[in-house]
Design a protein around this motif. Structure first.
Motif, PDB file in Angstrom:
ATOM      1  N   ILE A 101      -7.735  -4.721  -3.018  1.00 55.18           N
ATOM      2  CA  ILE A 101      -6.545  -4.839  -3.865  1.00 55.18           C
ATOM      3  C   ILE A 101      -5.434  -3.888  -3.419  1.00 55.18           C
ATOM      4  N   ALA A 102      -5.735  -2.927  -2.567  1.00 51.42           N
ATOM      5  CA  ALA A 102      -4.746  -1.955  -2.113  1.00 51.42           C
ATOM      6  C   ALA A 102      -4.220  -2.319  -0.731  1.00 51.42           C
ATOM      7  N   TRP A 103      -3.049  -1.811  -0.386  1.00 52.42           N
ATOM      8  CA  TRP A 103      -2.496  -2.022   0.945  1.00 52.42           C
ATOM      9  C   TRP A 103      -3.398  -1.351   1.975  1.00 52.42           C
ATOM     10  N   TRP A 104      -3.529  -1.999   3.147  1.00 52.51           N
ATOM     11  CA  TRP A 104      -4.394  -1.456   4.189  1.00 52.51           C
ATOM     12  C   TRP A 104      -3.907  -0.087   4.643  1.00 52.51           C
ATOM     13  N   THR A 105      -2.597   0.075   4.806  1.00 50.29           N
ATOM     14  CA  THR A 105      -2.061   1.357   5.266  1.00 50.29           C
ATOM     15  C   THR A 105      -2.315   2.470   4.242  1.00 50.29           C
ATOM     16  N   ASP A 106      -2.250   2.125   2.955  1.00 49.58           N
ATOM     17  CA  ASP A 106      -2.551   3.134   1.931  1.00 49.58           C
ATOM     18  C   ASP A 106      -4.017   3.535   1.980  1.00 49.58           C
TER      19      ASP A 106
END
Length: 372
Positions: A215-220
Motif C-alpha cells: 500500500i506504500a510507495w516503493w521509494t518510501d
C-alpha cells in the motif's frame, strides 16, 4: 618654441589617456558591445494572427479535447465506489457510543459494527481507503514536525531528534526526557482505527481477506524509511527511546509478526507520514485482490467492524471508509473529463463565432493593407 613643444607633449599625454588607448584616466563606455544579441538584432519570428490560422487552431483543439474529455468522463463513471461514514455523530449510527465516550486518554478500544449493502459486484482489485475530513495535514508547522534522518534509521537522530519535532521531541516535553521515536506531530497523530470487512451470506459471516502490504510507495518503503540497525532485533534497536504520546504501543510493536512490516517500515505508518494537501483526504488502507472465478466483492450484505481508536470530535472531523476500483487513469475523478469537455466546447464555440464574424465582415476589406 620650447613652450610649443611642451604643449604638444602634454596634449599627446592627454590623448594617451583616451579610452581606446587604455590610459589611466580612461572613462569606460556604457555602450553595449556591437553584437547581434546585445544590440537586439537576432532574427525573430512573430506570428501574424489571421482567420486562416486562428480558426483551424480553435476547431482542432475543440475536436481533440471533446472526445478525450468524453472518454475520461465515461472511464471515471465506470469506476465503482462505495463510501461508509462511521464517525458516529448521529444517534442512529452504530458507532455513536464509541464516538461519545472515546478519547485519546482511553486505555481500551471500542468496537462497533456498521452494516451496509453493495447493490453491484466489484470486479478486479478493490482498494480500501480510510478518509478524514477537516484534518489539516497541510499546516506549515505540522508538515515540518518530523525528522527524516531519524526515519531513515540514523542512530544519532534516533537518540537526539530534530528540534522541528517539538513539543513531541522527548517524553514529557523536557530536554532530559527520553527521545521519542518516531518524533513529531505527524507521527503522534497516526491513524490507528482497525478496520475489518465481513460478507454476510446465508447466515454466515465470512471475513474478507485484506492485504496490508503493497500500500506504500516503493521509494518510501525501500529508500526513505529504514529501521536503525536493520530489522533483526527492533526491541534492542529502539532501546532508550519512548513511544509517541498518543500511541498505545511502541514503534517496534506495530506489526511484531512480520519483521518486514514493523518499526519505521510499517506500511500503515509510511502511508500516514505522506501528508495530504487538502483538509479532506483519503489514504490507502488495504487491498482486496481480485478473484479468478468470482467477483472480488459480490453484491449483497456486508459488515464493517471498527476498533474505534481515533477520536475526531475535538476538531469536528468525520471518518469514512471508501471501497473503490481503479482504471488506467487511476481512481474516480470526473473533474478531469469535465475540464477537457469544457475547454474543447469553448474553443469550438469560439471557432464558430469567429467564422461567422469573418464570413460577414471579410467582404468589406479583403486586403490586410491599410488604405492611403
Amino acid at each position: 618654441m620650447m613652450a610649443s613643444g611642451y604643449n604638444a607633449k602634454e596634449e599627446d599625454g592627454h590623448h594617451s589617456g583616451a579610452p581606446g588607448n587604455g590610459g589611466a584616466g580612461a572613462v569606460k563606455s556604457k555602450k553595449p558591445d556591437n553584437t547581434a544579441f546585445k544590440q537586439q538584432r537576432l532574427p525573430a519570428w512573430q506570428p501574424i494572427l489571421t482567420a486562416g490560422t486562428v480558426l483551424p487552431a480553435f476547431f482542432v483543439i475543440g475536436l481533440i479535447f471533446i472526445p478525450i474529455g468524453i472518454g475520461l468522463f465515461v472511464t471515471s463513471n465506470n469506476i465503482k465506489e462505495f463510501e461508509i461514514d462511521y464517525t458516529g455523530i448521529e444517534a442512529s449510527s452504530p458507532c455513536y457510543n464509541c464516538a461519545q465516550n472515546y478519547s485519546w486518554n482511553s486505555t481500551s478500544s471500542c468496537t462497533c459494527k456498521v452494516p451496509f449493502t453493495l447493490e453491484q459486484p466489484f470486479e478486479s482489485n478493490v482498494f480500501m481507503y480510510y478518509g478524514l475530513s477537516n484534518f489539516y495535514q497541510n499546516h506549515r508547522r505540522y508538515v515540518k514536525s518530523r525528522d527524516d534522518s531519524q526515519l531513515n534509521g540514523d542512530l544519532t537522530s534516533l537518540k537526539s531528534p530534530s528540534k522541528e519535532c517539538d513539543p513531541y521531541r522527548t517524553s514529557d516535553g523536557l530536554p532530559i526526557g527520553l527521545p521519542i521515536a518516531p518524533c513529531g506531530a505527524i507521527a503522534n497523530s497516526l491513524f490507528n482505527d482497525t478496520l475489518e470487512l465481513y460478507h454476510l451470506s446465508n447466515g454466515t459471516r465470512t471475513a474478507v481477506v485484506l492485504m496490508k502490504k503493497g500500500i506504500a510507495w516503493w521509494t518510501d518503503k525501500h529508500v526513505k524509511f529504514r529501521n536503525p540497525g536493520g530489522n533483526d532485533n527492533l526491541t534492542l534497536a529502539f532501546q532508550g527511546t519512548s513511544k509517541p504520546v498518543n500511541w498505545r504501543t511502541p514503534v517496534f510493536e506495530l506489526d511484531p509478526n512480520d519483521p518486514d512490516n514493523n518499526g519505521f517500515i510499517n506500511e500503515d505508518f509510511i502511508v500516514w507520514m505522506r501528508t495530504a494537501a487538502l483538509p479532506t483526504f483519503r489514504k490507502l488502507y488495504r487491498i482486496i485482490q481480485k478473484k479468478v472465478d468470482a467477483p472480488t466483492l459480490a453484491s449483497g450484505k456486508y459488515e464493517l467492524e471498527v476498533s474505534y481508536n481515533y477520536p475526531v470530535r475535538s476538531f469536528d472531523g468525520r471518518k469514512r471508509v471508501i471501497l473503490s476500483t481503479i482504471s488506467w487513469m487511476g481512481g474516480k475523478n470526473p473533474f478531469l473529463g469535465i475540464a477537457y469537455i469544457t475547454v474543447g466546447s469553448v474553443c469550438f464555440f469560439l471557432a464558430v463565432v469567429l467564422l461567422i464574424i469573418h464570413h460577414k465582415y471579410d467582404n468589406r476589406c479583403s486586403s490586410a493593407d491599410i488604405p492611403n
